[in-house]
Design a protein around this motif. Sequence first.
Motif, mmCIF file in Angstrom:
data_model
loop_
_atom_site.group_PDB
_atom_site.id
_atom_site.type_symbol
_atom_site.label_atom_id
_atom_site.label_comp_id
_atom_site.label_asym_id
_atom_site.label_seq_id
_atom_site.Cartn_x
_atom_site.Cartn_y
_atom_site.Cartn_z
ATOM 1 N N LYS A 9 0.854 -1.183 0.000
ATOM 2 C CA LYS A 9 0.000 0.000 0.000
ATOM 3 C C LYS A 9 0.890 1.234 0.000
ATOM 4 C CE LYS A 9 -3.891 2.163 2.206
ATOM 5 N NZ LYS A 9 -4.963 2.070 3.140
ATOM 6 N N GLY A 10 0.589 2.161 -0.912
ATOM 7 C CA GLY A 10 1.352 3.386 -1.006
ATOM 8 C C GLY A 10 2.542 3.302 -1.933
ATOM 9 N N SER A 11 2.808 2.111 -2.486
ATOM 10 C CA SER A 11 3.928 2.012 -3.419
ATOM 11 C C SER A 11 3.581 2.732 -4.718
ATOM 12 C CB SER A 11 4.260 0.545 -3.709
ATOM 13 O OG SER A 11 3.264 -0.024 -4.534
ATOM 14 N N ILE A 12 4.570 3.029 -5.521
ATOM 15 C CA ILE A 12 4.354 3.768 -6.760
ATOM 16 C C ILE A 12 3.371 3.044 -7.669
ATOM 17 C CG2 ILE A 12 5.471 4.564 -8.876
ATOM 18 C CD1 ILE A 12 7.938 5.164 -7.168
ATOM 19 N N THR A 13 3.540 1.739 -7.826
ATOM 20 C CA THR A 13 2.634 0.994 -8.710
ATOM 21 C C THR A 13 1.234 0.948 -8.138
ATOM 22 O OG1 THR A 13 3.334 -1.086 -7.698
ATOM 23 C CG2 THR A 13 4.438 -0.424 -9.736
ATOM 24 N N ASP A 14 1.115 0.854 -6.830
ATOM 25 C CA ASP A 14 -0.192 0.813 -6.197
ATOM 26 C C ASP A 14 -0.931 2.135 -6.392
ATOM 27 O OD1 ASP A 14 -2.228 -0.397 -4.594
ATOM 28 O OD2 ASP A 14 -1.557 0.855 -2.926
ATOM 29 N N VAL A 15 -0.249 3.250 -6.229
ATOM 30 C CA VAL A 15 -0.870 4.570 -6.386
ATOM 31 C C VAL A 15 -1.383 4.758 -7.810
ATOM 32 C CG1 VAL A 15 -0.421 7.052 -6.398
ATOM 33 C CG2 VAL A 15 0.392 5.653 -4.504
ATOM 34 N N ASN A 16 -0.575 4.396 -8.806
ATOM 35 C CA ASN A 16 -1.019 4.545 -10.199
ATOM 36 C C ASN A 16 -2.225 3.675 -10.508
ATOM 37 O OD1 ASN A 16 0.916 6.455 -10.820
ATOM 38 N ND2 ASN A 16 2.411 4.934 -11.465
ATOM 39 N N ASN A 17 -2.195 2.438 -10.035
ATOM 40 C CA ASN A 17 -3.331 1.550 -10.262
ATOM 41 C C ASN A 17 -4.583 2.062 -9.565
ATOM 42 O OD1 ASN A 17 -1.954 -0.228 -11.905
ATOM 43 N ND2 ASN A 17 -1.310 -1.525 -10.199
ATOM 44 N N ASN A 18 -4.425 2.562 -8.342
ATOM 45 C CA ASN A 18 -5.576 3.092 -7.613
ATOM 46 C C ASN A 18 -6.145 4.330 -8.286
ATOM 47 O OD1 ASN A 18 -5.630 1.096 -5.684
ATOM 48 N ND2 ASN A 18 -4.369 2.227 -4.225
ATOM 49 N N LEU A 19 -5.279 5.179 -8.827
ATOM 50 C CA LEU A 19 -5.759 6.378 -9.513
ATOM 51 C C LEU A 19 -6.529 5.997 -10.770
ATOM 52 C CD1 LEU A 19 -5.944 9.440 -9.644
ATOM 53 C CD2 LEU A 19 -3.728 9.454 -10.799
ATOM 54 N N LYS A 20 -6.017 5.024 -11.514
ATOM 55 C CA LYS A 20 -6.732 4.558 -12.709
ATOM 56 C C LYS A 20 -8.068 3.941 -12.317
ATOM 57 C CE LYS A 20 -2.621 3.616 -15.468
ATOM 58 N NZ LYS A 20 -1.770 2.573 -16.040
ATOM 59 N N LYS A 21 -8.062 3.157 -11.254
ATOM 60 C CA LYS A 21 -9.294 2.523 -10.793
ATOM 61 C C LYS A 21 -10.307 3.575 -10.334
ATOM 62 C CE LYS A 21 -11.008 -0.782 -7.415
ATOM 63 N NZ LYS A 21 -10.702 -1.565 -6.233
#
Length: 130
Positions: A9-21
């Motif tokens: 949680k909070g990793s770079i890949t997680d943030v991008n995926n969450n923003l897209k979602k």
Amino acid sequence: GYYYRVNRKGSITDVNNNLKKLTREINDRVTLDTVKYEYLSKNYEQLTDEIKNWYFDELIGLYIEKFNYLYEMPDSANVFNEFRRTILNFTRDNSVKNASFKDKAKLQIIKNSLLGRIYYMYKKKVGSFN
């Protein structure tokens, strides 16, 4: 053997995926509600005010429901600014005179960008916004 990699949680890949979602969720809900609104407006003209108020309530409810993501993902500001413009454009083009006092108050909060301050004060006082 298998190796499962879980995004932190909070990793770079997680943030991008969450923003897209988040963007997809908001756009999908707005699109779905807009299609419903247009269909109902076209086929039930006698209920115009009720239909406008329903659509208005859906937009405001979704905005408030997803607002906490603005603070969890600072990159989501553009998504929320665009969504806010959608709500304000709808109310500018359509009368929501029969909306409840509660919904009119929510609109004023969104118009004046007060939701962020309210959220911040609440989070500071309570600690978390669940």
